[in-house]
Design an enzyme around this catalytic site. Structure first.
Site, mmCIF file in Angstrom:
data_model
loop_
_atom_site.group_PDB
_atom_site.id
_atom_site.type_symbol
_atom_site.label_atom_id
_atom_site.label_comp_id
_atom_site.label_asym_id
_atom_site.label_seq_id
_atom_site.Cartn_x
_atom_site.Cartn_y
_atom_site.Cartn_z
ATOM 1 N N ASP A 77 50.965 42.716 41.606
ATOM 2 C CA ASP A 77 51.179 41.600 42.558
ATOM 3 C C ASP A 77 50.373 40.810 43.378
ATOM 4 O O ASP A 77 49.209 41.835 43.942
ATOM 5 C CB ASP A 77 52.429 42.421 43.255
ATOM 6 N N GLU A 103 49.174 38.984 38.723
ATOM 7 C CA GLU A 103 49.894 37.738 39.250
ATOM 8 C C GLU A 103 48.673 37.127 40.013
ATOM 9 O O GLU A 103 48.187 37.222 41.195
ATOM 10 C CB GLU A 103 50.871 38.153 40.279
#
Ligand code: GLC
Length: 539
Positions: A211, A263
């Site tokens: 993330d 990401e």
């Protein structure tokens, strides 16, 4: 043409051309009847994923969390939130999925923790200057009484990324107040995350999705932001590459190719590709492709750029149309402006869903025919639209809440899936409990049950396309080449005998080869109409 499907054991480089399905656990299927999706629900629906034909599942965070940001505020990286189940169930789920040929990718959230994480609670319980506070970014404020935030940064969710404590110190949170940023210059932060990686790899995870992967490292001076100054104080800093090299070394210790998926939202494509060097991340999401408008020239440019960037570092490309953060594809493609841009989201944008669905069908065949891996967000295979009329008092996304209500937020793409029946909860939940976000009254035609029965449904299109992706040898390799076409048409070959043609223009395109699959009806004289894609076999 090989007809066998690729079982995990048979395909060591599985991630290079995998179809990876994203499960947002809260909204996939509710096994215990409390209105929130859970691991029991996913386990019961594994046959659905096997039938759909995906190679892996990426799960959004399932860890214990106060859910201030849908689980991206993690209180314990080694557990499962009771809302979703238990660690034991997660282990069973990973094993059962693998038994069906589906690998599991878990979500790792290294940039920040929940304000309920033991580290942050301990930091709050101590005084300024304590070793506990060094794991985060605590600073005195500016101004005479320290009443101004330590710098001028802006939160990724809007507003000030600093919150002041009663003792006068401020802490940094690039996202919501409940998500304090970790100090990645601290060795304990690094070692803790290396242990977390091992924890999930030991439990059979085939990979981790990282993330906010470009945000972890900060300039230790936390200086004010100066436009254009390099390096940026908190994005894409050089220190990150060393972190990911150590993670790669850990992943490589495990058998069966465990992967790191980043990401990485970066406007600079060359900087992006640096994360994909052979000793760093395996792949990263292709947000450039996701954000492009539905136009031949723009998409061709993105495809060319993507291929050119990935080739030198030897990383496979990925193709992404949608995820849990962005406007659903059928809605976005049904608008005048078909790009995706966080800043452009507003309430009340006029949308032609029939047009959007037609284009989303064509986009599915386009992205599934490109070389590399493809990501599919739950509900995309059902052609779900963004739910734009959720009651305002039900919205939970901090992006909406922190905007003062002007940003619609991301709840509209997170509404629970419709499985069966003709009214909410559409089989999402077996009990009368209301789903955590209300489902629209007009989704009866969009359920898995309804779509399974129709040859022309979005679900049937995805099932057929994913099956062909496995059985067509040409779709597995890297070979790709553009074919001559009008400027409003994208036409390319994969291998010697497979072609994909997408018509974005108003004039129908004549087709000469055998049609394997079409995203919509052809014209009466077998031509390819506007906003339609086709897969062809040559010879
Ligand atoms: C990522 C996630 C998003 C989350 C944010 C903060 O962008 O995809 O859902 O809100 O990170 O963790």
């Amino acid at each position: 043409m090989g007809q066998q499907s690729r079982l995990p054991s048979e395909h060591p480089h599985w991630w290079r051309d995998a179809a990876i399905y994203q499960v947002y656990p809260r909204s996939f299927a509710d096994g215990d009847g409390d209105g929130t999706g859970d691991l029991a629900g996913v386990r019961a629906r594994l046959p659905y994923l096997a039938e759909l034909g995906v190679d892996a599942v990426w799960f959004n965070p399932w860890y214990p969390s106060p859910m201030a940001d849908g689980g991206y505020d993690v209180a314990d990286y080694r557990g499962v939130d009771p809302l979703f189940g238990t660690l034991d169930e997660a282990e069973k789920l990973i094993a059962e999925a693998l038994g069906l040929g589906i690998r599991t990718v878990v979500d790792i959230v290294p940039n920040h923790v929940s304000d309920q994480h033991p580290w942050f609670r301990a930091a709050l319980a101590t005084s300024p200057g304590s070793p506990e506070r060094e794991l985060f970014h605590f600073r005195p404020g500016r101004g005479e009484g320290g009443e101004l935030p330590p710098n001028d940064w802006v939160s990724e969710f809007g507003g000030c990324p600093w919150t002041r404590l009663p003792d006068g110190e401020w802490y940094l949170h690039l996202f919501a107040t409940q998500q304090p940023d970790l100090n990645w210059a601290h060795p304990e932060v690094r070692s803790e995350h290396e242990e977390i990686l091992r924890f999930w790899f030991d439990r059979g995870a085939a990979g981790v999705r990282i993330d906010s992967a470009a945000l972890l490292a900060k300039d230790p001076a936390l200086p004010d932001f100066v436009r254009g100054r390099d390096p940026h104080p908190f994005t894409d800093r050089e220190e990150l590459h060393d972190i990911y090299r150590s993670w790669r070394a850990i992943a490589d210790e495990y058998p069966g190719e465990r992967i790191l998926v980043g990401e990485v939202w970066l406007p600079d494509a060359e900087r992006f590709a640096r994360y994909l060097r052979p000793d760093e991340l395996h792949t990263a999401f292709n947000f450039d492709f996701l954000a492009r408008p539905w136009e031949a020239r723009a998409l061709r440019e993105s495809i060319d750029g993507t291929l050119a960037l990935h080739a030198p570092v030897g990383a496979p490309t990925t193709w992404v149309l949608c995820n849990h953060d962005v406007t659903r594809t059928v809605t976005r493609y049904g608008r005048r402006d078909t790009r995706f841009d966080f800043a452009g989201k507003t309430f009340g944008t006029p949308t032609d869903l029939a047009l959007g669905r037609r284009r989303a069908r064509a986009a599915a065949l386009l992205s599934l025919a490109l070389p590399g891996a493809v990501y599919l967000y739950q509900g995309e295979e059902l052609g779900l639209p963004e739910v734009e009329d959720l009651p305002l008092d039900r919205l939970q996304d901090p992006m909406h809440l922190r905007s003062g209500g002007t940003d619609p937020g991301r709840d509209g793409c997170r509404v629970p899936l419709p499985w069966s029946g003709d009214r909410p909860p559409y089989g999402f939940s077996q009990a009368p409990a209301e789903p955590w976000l209300p489902q629209p009254a007009d989704w009866a035609d969009l359920t898995v049950e309804a779509q399974s029965a129709r040859a022309d449904s979005m679900l049937t299109l995805y099932r057929t396309a994913l099956r062909l992706r496995r059985t067509e040898v040409a779709l597995r390799g890297d070979e790709f080449g553009w074919l001559p076409s009008a400027s409003e048409v994208l036409a390319f070959r994969r291998g010697a005998d497979f072609r994909c043609v997408v018509n974005f223009g108003p004039r129908p395109v004549p087709l000469e080869q055998e049609v394997l699959l079409a995203s919509g009806p052809l014209t009466a004289d077998r031509q390819l109409p506007t906003d339609t894609a086709v897969w062809l076999r040559v010879g």
